[in-house]
Design a protein around this motif. Structure first.
Motif, short mmCIF file in Angstrom:
data_model
loop_
_atom_site.label_atom_id
_atom_site.label_comp_id
_atom_site.label_asym_id
_atom_site.label_seq_id
_atom_site.Cartn_x
_atom_site.Cartn_y
_atom_site.Cartn_z
N ARG A 3 0.83 -1.21 0.00
CA ARG A 3 0.00 0.00 0.00
C ARG A 3 0.87 1.26 0.00
O ARG A 3 0.51 2.26 -0.60
CB ARG A 3 -0.98 -0.02 1.16
CG ARG A 3 -0.34 -0.04 2.52
CD ARG A 3 -1.36 -0.28 3.61
NE ARG A 3 -0.72 -0.13 4.91
CZ ARG A 3 -1.33 0.29 5.99
NH1 ARG A 3 -2.61 0.59 5.94
NH2 ARG A 3 -0.71 0.40 7.12
N ALA A 32 -7.41 4.64 5.36
CA ALA A 32 -8.69 5.01 4.73
C ALA A 32 -9.90 4.68 5.61
O ALA A 32 -10.81 5.52 5.72
CB ALA A 32 -8.80 4.34 3.36
N ASN A 36 -12.59 7.53 6.81
CA ASN A 36 -14.02 7.40 6.50
C ASN A 36 -14.87 7.37 7.77
O ASN A 36 -15.98 7.89 7.77
CB ASN A 36 -14.26 6.15 5.67
CG ASN A 36 -14.04 6.38 4.20
OD1 ASN A 36 -14.91 6.93 3.51
ND2 ASN A 36 -12.86 6.01 3.70
N ALA A 43 -13.54 12.44 3.55
CA ALA A 43 -13.26 11.24 2.76
C ALA A 43 -14.09 11.24 1.48
O ALA A 43 -13.59 10.89 0.40
CB ALA A 43 -13.55 9.99 3.59
N ARG A 44 -15.34 11.65 1.58
CA ARG A 44 -16.19 11.71 0.40
C ARG A 44 -15.68 12.75 -0.59
O ARG A 44 -15.57 12.50 -1.78
CB ARG A 44 -17.64 12.02 0.80
CG ARG A 44 -18.63 11.92 -0.38
CD ARG A 44 -20.00 12.46 -0.01
NE ARG A 44 -20.01 13.87 0.33
CZ ARG A 44 -19.83 14.88 -0.55
NH1 ARG A 44 -19.62 14.62 -1.82
NH2 ARG A 44 -19.87 16.13 -0.15
N GLY A 47 -12.73 11.51 -2.32
CA GLY A 47 -12.94 10.26 -3.07
C GLY A 47 -12.15 9.10 -2.50
O GLY A 47 -11.68 8.24 -3.25
N VAL A 48 -11.99 9.05 -1.18
CA VAL A 48 -11.23 7.99 -0.54
C VAL A 48 -12.17 6.81 -0.26
O VAL A 48 -13.05 6.90 0.59
CB VAL A 48 -10.59 8.48 0.78
CG1 VAL A 48 -9.88 7.35 1.49
CG2 VAL A 48 -9.66 9.64 0.51
N PRO A 49 -11.97 5.70 -0.98
CA PRO A 49 -12.83 4.53 -0.73
C PRO A 49 -12.52 3.92 0.64
O PRO A 49 -11.40 4.00 1.12
CB PRO A 49 -12.48 3.57 -1.86
CG PRO A 49 -11.15 3.99 -2.34
CD PRO A 49 -10.99 5.45 -2.01
N ASP A 50 -13.51 3.32 1.23
CA ASP A 50 -13.37 2.71 2.56
C ASP A 50 -12.83 1.29 2.40
O ASP A 50 -13.51 0.31 2.70
CB ASP A 50 -14.71 2.72 3.29
CG ASP A 50 -14.56 2.41 4.76
OD1 ASP A 50 -13.42 2.23 5.23
OD2 ASP A 50 -15.58 2.35 5.46
N GLU A 51 -11.60 1.19 1.93
CA GLU A 51 -10.94 -0.11 1.74
C GLU A 51 -10.11 -0.45 2.97
O GLU A 51 -9.41 0.42 3.49
CB GLU A 51 -10.06 -0.07 0.50
CG GLU A 51 -10.83 0.17 -0.78
CD GLU A 51 -9.92 0.38 -1.97
OE1 GLU A 51 -8.69 0.56 -1.79
OE2 GLU A 51 -10.44 0.39 -3.09
N GLY A 54 -6.50 0.52 2.55
CA GLY A 54 -6.25 1.77 1.84
C GLY A 54 -5.59 2.83 2.70
O GLY A 54 -5.73 2.85 3.92
N ALA A 56 -4.98 7.11 2.66
CA ALA A 56 -5.29 8.41 2.06
C ALA A 56 -4.11 9.35 2.31
O ALA A 56 -3.57 9.39 3.41
CB ALA A 56 -6.55 8.99 2.68
#
Length: 166
Positions: A3, A32, A36, A43-44, A47-51, A54, A56
């Motif tokens: 990562r 991430a 989130n 986060a929105r 555009g940080v996905p909740d992986e 992940g 950020a």
């Protein structure tokens, strides 16, 4: 690919897209899921996905330009929620032995005008778990397929960046 490698490569591509002659940029690396959970609106927006794995990269305010970067980093401490950090900066590389010719009064201007100089962009990332990764792009070889990467490309700078996490 880890990562951290993903984040460093993404930051390098972003820096390449914005061009050369940019000031240093510092990023906090945050998990991430934590971003989130604690800052869902941010986060929105980013555009940080909740992986689960992940990371950020959150750009920090401009760094001061009147001191060496190592001195600036020495004064930075990250809170525990920050999983790591990354730094993007440009430097001038000189041919071997050229530094011996540098004048004492203005070595930076002299280096910038040196006919054998090579501009380089460095992206260095570190995590609290000790992971390190770097990317290096030369202006004279400004192509995505010529970016050098590895964990110890610039160990002195990597060590300075890692010291901000302890």
């Amino acid at each position: 690919m880890t990562r951290l490698e993903d984040v460093v490569r993404d930051l390098e591509r972003h820096a390449a897209a914005t061009g050369w002659d940019a000031p240093p940029r510092l990023y906090a690396l945050v998990a991430a899921p934590e971003l989130n959970r604690n800052e869902p609106e941010l986060a929105r927006q980013l555009g940080v996905p909740d992986e689960p794995d992940g990371i950020a990269a959150l750009e920090q305010p401009d760094l001061p330009l009147d001191r060496p970067i190592e001195d600036v980093l020495h004064g930075i401490e990250w809170p525990g929620q920050v999983a790591g950090c990354a730094l993007i900066l440009e430097r001038i590389l000189l041919p071997e032995g050229a530094e011996e010719e540098a004048p004492d009064d203005d070595p930076v201007t002299w280096a910038a005008r040196h006919p054998g100089r090579e501009d380089v962009r460095l992206v260095v990332g570190v995590l609290r778990d000790g992971s390190r990764y770097s990317a290096m792009r030369l202006r004279g070889h400004d192509s995505d397929d010529e970016v050098l990467t590895g964990p110890e490309l610039v160990p002195h700078l990597t060590d300075a960046l890692a010291s901000t996490l302890s």
